[in-house]
Design a protein around this motif. Structure first.
Motif, PDB file in Angstrom:
ATOM      1  N   SER A   1      -4.978  -1.501  -6.885  1.00 41.40           N
ATOM      2  CA  SER A   1      -5.627  -2.457  -5.986  1.00 41.40           C
ATOM      3  C   SER A   1      -6.026  -1.726  -4.708  1.00 41.40           C
ATOM      4  O   SER A   1      -5.501  -0.659  -4.389  1.00 41.40           O
ATOM      5  N   THR A   2      -6.947  -2.306  -3.974  1.00 44.41           N
ATOM      6  CA  THR A   2      -7.461  -1.628  -2.774  1.00 44.41           C
ATOM      7  C   THR A   2      -6.371  -1.381  -1.736  1.00 44.41           C
ATOM      8  O   THR A   2      -6.430  -0.400  -1.009  1.00 44.41           O
ATOM      9  N   LYS A   3      -5.373  -2.260  -1.667  1.00 40.71           N
ATOM     10  CA  LYS A   3      -4.297  -2.067  -0.695  1.00 40.71           C
ATOM     11  C   LYS A   3      -3.443  -0.849  -1.015  1.00 40.71           C
ATOM     12  O   LYS A   3      -2.820  -0.288  -0.124  1.00 40.71           O
ATOM     13  N   LEU A   4      -3.397  -0.452  -2.281  1.00 41.61           N
ATOM     14  CA  LEU A   4      -2.570   0.686  -2.683  1.00 41.61           C
ATOM     15  C   LEU A   4      -3.336   2.000  -2.719  1.00 41.61           C
ATOM     16  O   LEU A   4      -2.732   3.054  -2.880  1.00 41.61           O
ATOM     17  N   GLN A   5      -4.643   1.944  -2.577  1.00 41.52           N
ATOM     18  CA  GLN A   5      -5.413   3.178  -2.618  1.00 41.52           C
ATOM     19  C   GLN A   5      -5.215   3.938  -1.315  1.00 41.52           C
ATOM     20  O   GLN A   5      -5.327   3.360  -0.239  1.00 41.52           O
ATOM     21  N   PRO A   6      -4.912   5.225  -1.432  1.00 45.19           N
ATOM     22  CA  PRO A   6      -4.711   6.030  -0.224  1.00 45.19           C
ATOM     23  C   PRO A   6      -5.954   6.055   0.648  1.00 45.19           C
ATOM     24  O   PRO A   6      -7.069   5.858   0.169  1.00 45.19           O
ATOM     25  N   LYS A   7      -5.766   6.297   1.916  1.00 44.81           N
ATOM     26  CA  LYS A   7      -6.871   6.294   2.878  1.00 44.81           C
ATOM     27  C   LYS A   7      -7.948   7.310   2.508  1.00 44.81           C
ATOM     28  O   LYS A   7      -9.119   7.064   2.668  1.00 44.81           O
ATOM     29  N   SER A   8      -7.516   8.466   2.017  1.00 45.23           N
ATOM     30  CA  SER A   8      -8.485   9.493   1.614  1.00 45.23           C
ATOM     31  C   SER A   8      -8.971   9.159   0.211  1.00 45.23           C
ATOM     32  O   SER A   8      -8.634   9.811  -0.756  1.00 45.23           O
ATOM     33  N   ASN A   9      -9.798   8.125   0.116  1.00 43.08           N
ATOM     34  CA  ASN A   9     -10.229   7.591  -1.172  1.00 43.08           C
ATOM     35  C   ASN A   9     -11.424   8.371  -1.717  1.00 43.08           C
ATOM     36  O   ASN A   9     -12.499   7.842  -1.897  1.00 43.08           O
ATOM     37  N   GLU A  10     -11.204   9.660  -1.953  1.00 41.41           N
ATOM     38  CA  GLU A  10     -12.242  10.482  -2.539  1.00 41.41           C
ATOM     39  C   GLU A  10     -12.148  10.349  -4.057  1.00 41.41           C
ATOM     40  O   GLU A  10     -11.255   9.698  -4.578  1.00 41.41           O
TER      41      GLU A  10
END
Length: 141
Positions: free
Chosen positions: A46-55
């Motif tokens: 989910s978007t809340k669990l995706q790390p900030k560096s979403n490369e």
């Protein structure tokens, strides 16, 4: 709660002990038959669990650790390691085309392949721990 545990994170250590209890002792781990899963292959976060560096990222793996009052889902993204703390009272498990874990409006989906089949006993153990902790006797199991 999601923590970056690539390096030692004191907030993670404090929160995990407070919310989930201390990790099991060596002898308890032997009695239980292990407290960690084999690795799962992540299909979606989910978007809340995706790390900030979403490369763009390659295949991500995760494993689950049992604690007395909940679980910790450890997963990787590139060189980073993240840990998601989930108390049993917030844990929801779904199993249909994918196997997924939900809590606090976030989720992580795993692919059902041979890794999933190897983890079936662990998933049952996790469900039993949750039911025992929450005193849910009405499930057949």
């Amino acid at each position: 709660m999601l923590f970056n545990t690539t390096y030692t994170n004191k907030n993670y250590i404090t929160e995990s002990k407070q919310k989930l209890g201390k990790s099991f002792s060596f002898f308890d781990k032997i009695k239980i038959g292990g407290v960690g899963s084999s690795r799962f292959i992540i299909k979606e976060l989910s978007t809340k669990l995706q790390p900030k560096s979403n490369e763009s990222y390659a295949i991500k793996y995760a494993n689950i650790e049992l604690r007395p009052k909940g679980i910790i889902v450890h997963f990787t993204n590139k060189l980073g390691r993240y840990s998601w703390i989930i108390p049993y009272y917030r844990l929801v498990i779904y199993s249909n085309e994918t196997f997924s874990i939900h809590a606090n409006g976030s989720f992580i989906q795993f692919i059902k392949n041979k890794n999933y089949k190897e983890n079936k006993k662990f998933i049952q153990k996790m469900t039993d721990f949750k039911n025992t902790f929450l005193n849910l006797d009405y499930y057949d199991g």
